[in-house]
Design an enzyme around this catalytic site. Structure first.
Site, PDB file in Angstrom:
ATOM      1  CG  ASN A 154      -2.751  -5.083  -5.767  1.00 27.22           C
ATOM      2  OD1 ASN A 154      -2.303  -5.265  -6.889  1.00 27.22           O
ATOM      3  ND2 ASN A 154      -3.231  -3.921  -5.372  1.00 27.22           N
ATOM      4  CG  ASP A 155      -5.135  -8.364  -0.925  1.00 26.51           C
ATOM      5  OD1 ASP A 155      -4.077  -8.550  -0.306  1.00 26.51           O
ATOM      6  OD2 ASP A 155      -5.860  -7.379  -0.756  1.00 26.51           O
ATOM      7  CB  CYS A 170      -9.620  -2.305  -8.881  1.00 30.60           C
ATOM      8  SG  CYS A 170      -9.953  -3.362  -7.474  1.00 30.60           S
ATOM      9  NE  ARG A 230      -0.909  -5.828  -1.245  1.00 28.23           N
ATOM     10  CZ  ARG A 230      -2.117  -5.313  -1.414  1.00 28.23           C
ATOM     11  NH1 ARG A 230      -3.192  -6.029  -1.171  1.00 28.23           N
ATOM     12  NH2 ARG A 230      -2.267  -4.098  -1.863  1.00 28.23           N
ATOM     13  NE  ARG A 269     -10.911  -1.389  -0.748  1.00 25.25           N
ATOM     14  CZ  ARG A 269      -9.635  -1.704  -0.967  1.00 25.25           C
ATOM     15  NH1 ARG A 269      -9.335  -2.718  -1.750  1.00 25.25           N
ATOM     16  NH2 ARG A 269      -8.681  -1.005  -0.421  1.00 25.25           N
ATOM     17  NE  ARG A 306      -5.969   0.351  -2.580  1.00 22.72           N
ATOM     18  CZ  ARG A 306      -5.493   0.321  -3.826  1.00 22.72           C
ATOM     19  NH1 ARG A 306      -5.406   1.434  -4.525  1.00 22.72           N
ATOM     20  NH2 ARG A 306      -5.105  -0.820  -4.356  1.00 22.72           N
ATOM     21  CD  GLU A 308      -9.437  -7.919  -2.018  1.00 23.78           C
ATOM     22  OE1 GLU A 308      -8.425  -7.362  -2.441  1.00 23.78           O
ATOM     23  OE2 GLU A 308     -10.208  -7.385  -1.205  1.00 23.78           O
ATOM     24  CG  HIS A 335      -2.079  -1.017   0.905  1.00 24.24           C
ATOM     25  ND1 HIS A 335      -2.172  -2.213   1.561  1.00 24.24           N
ATOM     26  CD2 HIS A 335      -3.071  -1.006  -0.014  1.00 24.24           C
ATOM     27  CE1 HIS A 335      -3.198  -2.879   1.080  1.00 24.24           C
ATOM     28  NE2 HIS A 335      -3.756  -2.183   0.124  1.00 24.24           N
TER      29      HIS A 335
HETATM   30  C1  PEP Z   1      -6.111  -5.634  -4.493  1.00 22.27           C
HETATM   31  O1  PEP Z   1      -5.933  -6.410  -3.551  1.00 22.27           O
HETATM   32  O2  PEP Z   1      -5.767  -5.879  -5.671  1.00 22.27           O
HETATM   33  C2  PEP Z   1      -6.755  -4.333  -4.251  1.00 22.27           C
HETATM   34  C3  PEP Z   1      -7.052  -3.526  -5.243  1.00 22.27           C
HETATM   35  O3  PEP Z   1      -6.969  -3.982  -2.951  1.00 22.27           O
HETATM   36  P1  PEP Z   1      -5.813  -3.386  -1.997  1.00 22.27           P
HETATM   37  O4  PEP Z   1      -4.593  -3.202  -2.846  1.00 22.27           O
HETATM   38  O5  PEP Z   1      -6.299  -2.116  -1.433  1.00 22.27           O
HETATM   39  O6  PEP Z   1      -5.671  -4.485  -0.993  1.00 22.27           O
HETATM   40 MG    MG Z   2      -6.969  -6.035  -1.694  1.00 20.43          MG
END
Ligand code: PEP
Ligand code: MG
Length: 609
Positions: free
Chosen positions: A479-480, A527, A490, A357, A322, A456, A215
């Protein structure tokens, strides 16, 4: 105010002849851009312990200990007042009021007197006595079953750390107020450190930890700060005042650059800037493939400061807001405060969709709220909707605020980190009861507001067929999804080579999600950061993803790639990828296609996967 003397020009005049050796360090490109400047090496941010070892003192040392304590209090007060002023000018004014509560703690006479009398009585150092007393305060406050008081406990802890640092003579690096233009070098920066960075003076940052999808990196892109992360051992190599080049495109840091390197980078910077500006100018072009398939391009945001930039970036809406960053300033925003933020976005977006979200706190987005930072394994802990279900006082005001804001524009809402179907059922049940409440209160909201879910976790991906029946859309959080599928943190640079968005298993999961959505007649967005990596855009488009949502800085590249792409090429790439057994094969095919259709973009792109 920026001090001109502190400014570092793009190419410093002359590197002295006794210049140190040039060293190139490689890390992970986290946020694009080039910065040339002077390092500010900051400490590793480790918290002082509130449980110092016993430190007996003699009678004669008592006055000195009391003086040290009162001096530390005074210093803390000045620091907080300073912080308050600066946050007020860079964030919303309401955030700065948090520090009023911090000042009340510093000025608490009862606390001060208790520490002073205990130093005298017990003949222990000010550190030991202060910590014992403050720990008792924190435990008493957090033991009360009242949300408001629990929040105060984290405020007390925050101030306690400052006082203790001042007692120890430790300098906390105030990254929200730099001495001038600097490149910040740190072992780690948390997302909240990053959110508070002195935007005017931080030219770039480089950290030992982190990854492109942490993040902190996501925030850097949104703040347009060039960043390189995952640079093993830089803190030992780079010192205050060192001359540096940060290449956020390549993921490189050049320490003690030679004159030729500085000149080369000044040119490179100009070239990249030129291309970047060219891409920005194309923002009104429709993101459709050569054979006429339109892909929605949307923006990911984490605050409402730059809505004009979003509108001018050509984004077709906001694909991910977010909201957790509203909760990071050590205070839970009220329903009204949230409503104002969501309403502002809804109105500013002029009818374009905004996907809000619900709170995804936890994981690496730690907050001192609710003491959740003590989760031993935060990414697998009380994160996101799990946290919201455990603390309805977090969830319900947010649902109310989002619903109420939906009367002012095109708002959609989505739930992150769905894993179990019963959690989703519970959320939908709560949502329904909130709707009923608002109807009874005669508060307006969009009865038809779309409710989506983020896919995710592997559990949600494999169960997408069922979940699709309960959602109006899917948004794939790659990402998750990659983190949880590959069992790779990550944000951990040590395993960054195993973080593979192009792994055949990820491709299979995305394919499965899209198919489930198609069957249920709902749309799918991506996303996660994969959506903004030009190498993966043809693959995602070929797999049938209809919307790509990304940091606004990446929209220009994405648009150009889509406009140079033919859908049948993308589909054929996806078809081949689904048959691959190795991620390297998928990467090679994706690279080859990108080089063929958009070689110019390759030079700007960052390498993930
Ligand atoms: C993700 O996990 O891809 C996502 C967009 O959420 P975040 O990066 O805020 O966990
Ligand atoms: Mg996520």
């Amino acid at each position: 105010m920026k001090n001109d003397d502190d400014k570092v020009s793009a190419v410093p005049p002359q590197v002295p002849s006794e210049a140190k050796r040039e060293i190139m360090l490689h890390g992970i490109p986290a946020s694009p851009g080039i910065a040339i400047g002077v390092a500010l090496a900051v400490g590793d941010g480790d918290r002082v312990s509130l449980e110092p070892e016993s430190h007996p003192i003699t009678e004669s040392e008592v006055p000195n200990e009391i003086n040290r304590f009162t001096a530390a209090l005074e210093k803390t007060r000045l620091q907080i007042m300073d912080l308050q002023k600066r946050v007020q000018s860079s964030l919303q004014a309401s955030e700065a009021s948090i520090f009023d509560a911090h000042l009340l703690i510093v000025d608490d006479k009862v606390l001060t007197q208790e520490v002073v009398s205990e130093i005298r009585k017990r003949l222990q150092s000010a550190n030991v006595v202060f910590c014992e007393i403050i720990r008792r305060y924190i435990a008493a406050i957090s033991g009360v079953d009242d949300q408001y008081l629990k929040e105060r406990a984290s405020d007390v802890a925050d101030v306690a750390y400052r006082i203790l640092e001042n007692l120890n003579g430790q300098e906390r690096q105030l990254l929200d107020h730099l001495p001038g233009q600097r490149i910040v070098i740190s072992r780690d920066l948390t997302p909240s450190d990053t959110a508070l960075l002195d935007r005017e003076n931080v030219q770039a940052f480089a950290t030992e930890t982190g990854s492109r999808t942490s993040h902190t990196a996501i925030l850097a892109r949104s703040m347009k700060i060039p960043a390189v992360v995952g640079l093993n051992g830089i803190c030992g190599q780079i010192h205050n005042g060192d001359m540096l080049i940060i290449d956020g495109f390549l993921g490189a840091v050049i320490l003690n650059p030679r004159q030729e390197t500085l000149e080369l980078y000044a040119q490179k910077e100009a070239f990249k800037e030129q291309l970047y500006n060219e891409l920005q100018r194309e923002s009104s072009l429709i993101p459709e493939t050569i054979d006429g398939y339109r892909i929605q391009l949307a923006a990911n945001i984490d605050n409402v400061n730059n809505l004009d930039d979003i509108l001018s970036s050509g984004a077709a809406g906001i694909g991910l807001f977010r909201t957790e960053y509203l909760f990071m300033a050590n205070k839970i925003p009220t329903e009204e405060e949230q409503f104002e933020v969501y309403r502002k976005i809804a109105s500013a977006m002029n009818g374009q969709a905004t996907i809000i979200r619900t709170l995804d706190l936890g994981g690496d987005k730690l907050s001192s709220l609710l003491n959740i930072s003590h989760d031993p394994n935060p990414f697998l802990g009380l994160r996101s909707i799990r946290l919201c279900l455990a603390y309805p006082e977090l969830l319900i005001p947010q649902l109310r605020a989002i619903l109420r804001a939906s009367a002012f524009g095109n708002i959609k809402m989505m739930f992150p980190m769905v894993t179990c179907e019963d959690e989703l059922d519970k959320l939908l049940e709560i949502l329904e009861s909130v709707r009923k409440e608002l109807r009874a209160e005669k508060k307006k909201f969009d009865e038809e507001m779309e409710i989506g879910i983020m896919i995710e976790t592997p559990a949600a991906a494999l169960f997408a067929d069922h979940l699709a029946k309960k959602a109006d859309f899917f948004s794939i959080g790659t990402n998750d999804l990659v983190q949880y599928t590959m069992a790779v943190d990550r944000g951990n640079e040590k395993v960054a080579n195993l973080y593979r968005p192009a792994h055949p298993v990820i491709v299979m999961l995305i394919h499965r999600i899209v198919q489930a959505a198609e069957k249920a007649g709902i749309w799918v967005s991506v996303c996660g950061e994969m959506a903004s990596d030009p190498r993966f855009i043809p693959l995602l488009v070929g797999l049938g993803v209809q919307e790509l949502s990304m940091s606004p800085v990446s929209l220009g590249m994405a648009r150009r790639v889509i406009r140079r792409l033919k859908m049948y090429e993308a589909e054929s790439l996806a078809e081949k990828a689904l048959k691959c057994t190795e991620h390297a094969q998928i990467l090679d095919m994706s690279d080859e296609l990108l080089h063929r259709i958009a070689p110019d973009v390759v030079s700007l792109a960052m390498k993930g996967g």
